[in-house]
Design an enzyme around this catalytic site. Sequence first.
Site, mmCIF file in Angstrom:
data_model
loop_
_atom_site.group_PDB
_atom_site.id
_atom_site.type_symbol
_atom_site.label_atom_id
_atom_site.label_comp_id
_atom_site.label_asym_id
_atom_site.label_seq_id
_atom_site.Cartn_x
_atom_site.Cartn_y
_atom_site.Cartn_z
ATOM 1 N N GLY A 182 0.922 -1.130 0.130
ATOM 2 C CA GLY A 182 -0.019 0.124 0.063
ATOM 3 C C GLY A 182 0.985 1.193 0.142
ATOM 4 C CB SER A 235 -6.038 13.507 10.914
ATOM 5 O OG SER A 235 -6.348 13.528 9.555
ATOM 6 C CB CYS A 236 -10.808 10.780 9.839
ATOM 7 S SG CYS A 236 -10.643 9.100 9.887
ATOM 8 C CE1 TYR A 270 -9.780 6.224 7.981
ATOM 9 C CE2 TYR A 270 -9.576 3.967 7.583
ATOM 10 C CZ TYR A 270 -8.973 4.966 7.606
ATOM 11 O OH TYR A 270 -7.724 5.430 7.233
ATOM 12 C CE LYS A 330 -7.169 3.097 10.585
ATOM 13 N NZ LYS A 330 -6.115 2.076 10.340
ATOM 14 C CG HIS A 343 -7.361 9.700 -0.380
ATOM 15 N ND1 HIS A 343 -6.355 9.148 0.398
ATOM 16 C CD2 HIS A 343 -8.417 9.553 0.591
ATOM 17 C CE1 HIS A 343 -6.973 8.469 1.359
ATOM 18 N NE2 HIS A 343 -8.278 8.528 1.374
ATOM 19 C CD1 TRP A 396 -15.904 15.842 -8.631
ATOM 20 C CD2 TRP A 396 -16.237 14.696 -6.717
ATOM 21 N NE1 TRP A 396 -16.432 14.549 -8.893
ATOM 22 C CE2 TRP A 396 -16.704 13.893 -7.830
ATOM 23 C CE3 TRP A 396 -16.418 14.135 -5.561
ATOM 24 C CZ2 TRP A 396 -17.398 12.571 -7.688
ATOM 25 C CZ3 TRP A 396 -17.209 12.905 -5.348
ATOM 26 C CH2 TRP A 396 -17.600 12.119 -6.450
HETATM 27 N N1 LIG Z 1 -3.759 7.487 2.580
HETATM 28 C C1 LIG Z 1 -3.861 8.309 3.223
HETATM 29 O O1 LIG Z 1 -4.057 9.367 3.117
HETATM 30 C C2 LIG Z 1 -3.881 8.025 5.026
HETATM 31 C C3 LIG Z 1 -4.100 8.984 5.752
HETATM 32 C C4 LIG Z 1 -3.917 8.817 7.175
HETATM 33 C C5 LIG Z 1 -3.735 7.779 7.666
HETATM 34 N N2 LIG Z 1 -3.538 6.727 6.658
HETATM 35 C C6 LIG Z 1 -3.449 5.298 7.503
HETATM 36 O O2 LIG Z 1 -2.275 4.516 6.639
HETATM 37 C C7 LIG Z 1 -2.618 3.078 6.708
HETATM 38 C C8 LIG Z 1 -2.356 2.545 5.337
HETATM 39 O O3 LIG Z 1 -3.037 3.267 4.427
HETATM 40 P P1 LIG Z 1 -2.762 3.408 2.919
HETATM 41 O O4 LIG Z 1 -3.144 4.531 2.389
HETATM 42 O O5 LIG Z 1 -1.195 2.956 2.831
HETATM 43 O O6 LIG Z 1 -3.727 2.227 2.441
HETATM 44 P P2 LIG Z 1 -3.505 1.409 1.013
HETATM 45 O O7 LIG Z 1 -2.481 2.066 0.245
HETATM 46 O O8 LIG Z 1 -4.987 1.092 0.578
HETATM 47 O O9 LIG Z 1 -2.610 -0.012 1.615
HETATM 48 C C9 LIG Z 1 -3.511 -0.687 2.619
HETATM 49 C C10 LIG Z 1 -2.658 -2.020 2.586
HETATM 50 O O10 LIG Z 1 -3.427 -3.031 3.339
HETATM 51 C C11 LIG Z 1 -3.510 -4.180 2.705
HETATM 52 N N3 LIG Z 1 -4.793 -4.718 3.294
HETATM 53 C C12 LIG Z 1 -5.906 -4.423 3.176
HETATM 54 N N4 LIG Z 1 -6.758 -5.374 3.945
HETATM 55 C C13 LIG Z 1 -5.861 -6.645 4.087
HETATM 56 C C14 LIG Z 1 -6.283 -7.736 4.989
HETATM 57 N N5 LIG Z 1 -7.407 -7.972 5.040
HETATM 58 N N6 LIG Z 1 -5.135 -8.644 4.931
HETATM 59 C C15 LIG Z 1 -3.949 -8.415 4.479
HETATM 60 N N7 LIG Z 1 -3.630 -7.164 3.817
HETATM 61 C C16 LIG Z 1 -4.590 -6.171 3.748
HETATM 62 C C17 LIG Z 1 -3.738 -3.938 1.222
HETATM 63 O O11 LIG Z 1 -3.418 -4.910 0.415
HETATM 64 P P3 LIG Z 1 -4.369 -5.054 -0.949
HETATM 65 O O12 LIG Z 1 -4.243 -3.828 -1.600
HETATM 66 O O13 LIG Z 1 -3.750 -6.178 -1.592
HETATM 67 O O14 LIG Z 1 -5.878 -5.338 -0.482
HETATM 68 C C18 LIG Z 1 -2.611 -2.887 1.348
HETATM 69 O O15 LIG Z 1 -1.443 -3.284 1.174
HETATM 70 C C19 LIG Z 1 -4.019 2.846 7.309
HETATM 71 O O16 LIG Z 1 -4.312 2.539 8.399
HETATM 72 C C20 LIG Z 1 -4.576 4.381 6.939
HETATM 73 O O17 LIG Z 1 -5.607 4.599 7.991
HETATM 74 C C21 LIG Z 1 -3.654 6.590 5.268
#
Ligand SMILES: NC(=O)c1ccc[n+]([C@@H]2O[C@H](COP(=O)([O-])OP(=O)(O)OC[C@H]3O[C@@H](n4cnc5c(N)ncnc54)[C@H](OP(=O)(O)O)[C@@H]3O)[C@@H](O)[C@H]2O)c1
Length: 316
Positions: A14, A109-110, A137, A141, A180, A203
Amino acid sequence: MDKNAIIFVAGHSGLVGSAIVRILEEDGYQNIITRTHKQLDLTRQADVENFFEEQRPEYVFLAAAKVGGIHANATYPADFIMVNMQIQCNVISAAFANKIKKLMFLGSSCIYPKNCPQPIKEEYLLTSELEETNEGYALAKIAGLKACAYYNKQYGTDYVSVMPCNLYGINDNFGLENSHVLPALLRKFHEAKINNEPSVTVWGSGKPIREFLYVDDLADACVFLMNNYSGNEFFNVGYGEEVTISELADIIKEIVGFQGGIIMDSSKPDGTYRKLTDISRIKGVGWSPKTDLKTGIRKTYDWFLSQYESEGFAQR
Ligand SMILES: NC(=O)c1ccc[n+]([C@@H]2O[C@H](COP(=O)([O-])OP(=O)(O)OC[C@H]3O[C@@H](n4cnc5c(N)ncnc54)[C@H](OP(=O)(O)O)[C@@H]3O)[C@@H](O)[C@H]2O)c1
């Protein structure tokens, strides 16, 4: 963390997980273990327990989660609360059962009330109601960060939680349906340029104010805290500066080199008006963001261009 320590990065494919692996490799960590979602579904408790017993990681970065934009959160609230709670309960309890040294929990931060003062301090947590569109969500968290704090309090573990602002960068999701705002705009402006379109529609009113952090900076903060902080506080991780959606669209238009116009579609939702994190706590322990917005977007666009023509990327 010892450079030879066994480090499990959950969610390594991810946006955040891949950045953490990048930073750990750059810092010379040798034993990073990862599993794809297909190899290890973290919602399956027995599989997670077996994995921990076999691999015996010493450190864990929990960057796996079900993540999505406003539309996905509003449409699938049951999945967002249950899948995220299952993942974090399985990983945190298996980590504890296997006596790992330290765990980093990734929240967001949500978690903070929709109408709290700005910039948002960690102590504003649970002071009033959440934003409805992603409440499921956010509650998952909050449960995760509290679980880490309670394990530390009850068992003396050393689990740390970070609450990042909106992130962007390499490996982001550029799908037009559930991405996003920043990656969605990068793609829209790029496709408008290559198709010679007269304008791009953005949007909302363009007025909402947002904070964006380059994901490698977030990953750097996670590794920094793993190495330099022990205690029961959790940390906002942000850039500390903000832009309106209109200003963001102008910056992306310039970086992509689109010559056409920008149309604001006010019939679409704006979401929360303003969300800026207060990062004085993490600055207080010696960490600061490094990558300014324009530099981060340029690096992201370069990566996007390197992927755009590749098999299946544009269909995401
Ligand atoms: N993106 C943002 O702007 C943002 C902001 C604040 C906090 N965060 C936090 O950062 C963390 C990661 O977010 P991200 O943006 O990196 O998300 P992401 O790009 O969607 O990555 C999520 C990862 O988790 C894996 N995953 C999901 N469900 C799974 C399961 N059941 N078993 C094993 N692996 C699983 C996904 O694999 P697959 O793709 O193969 O399903 C992917 O590798 C989250 O906790 C999120 O709350 C993100």
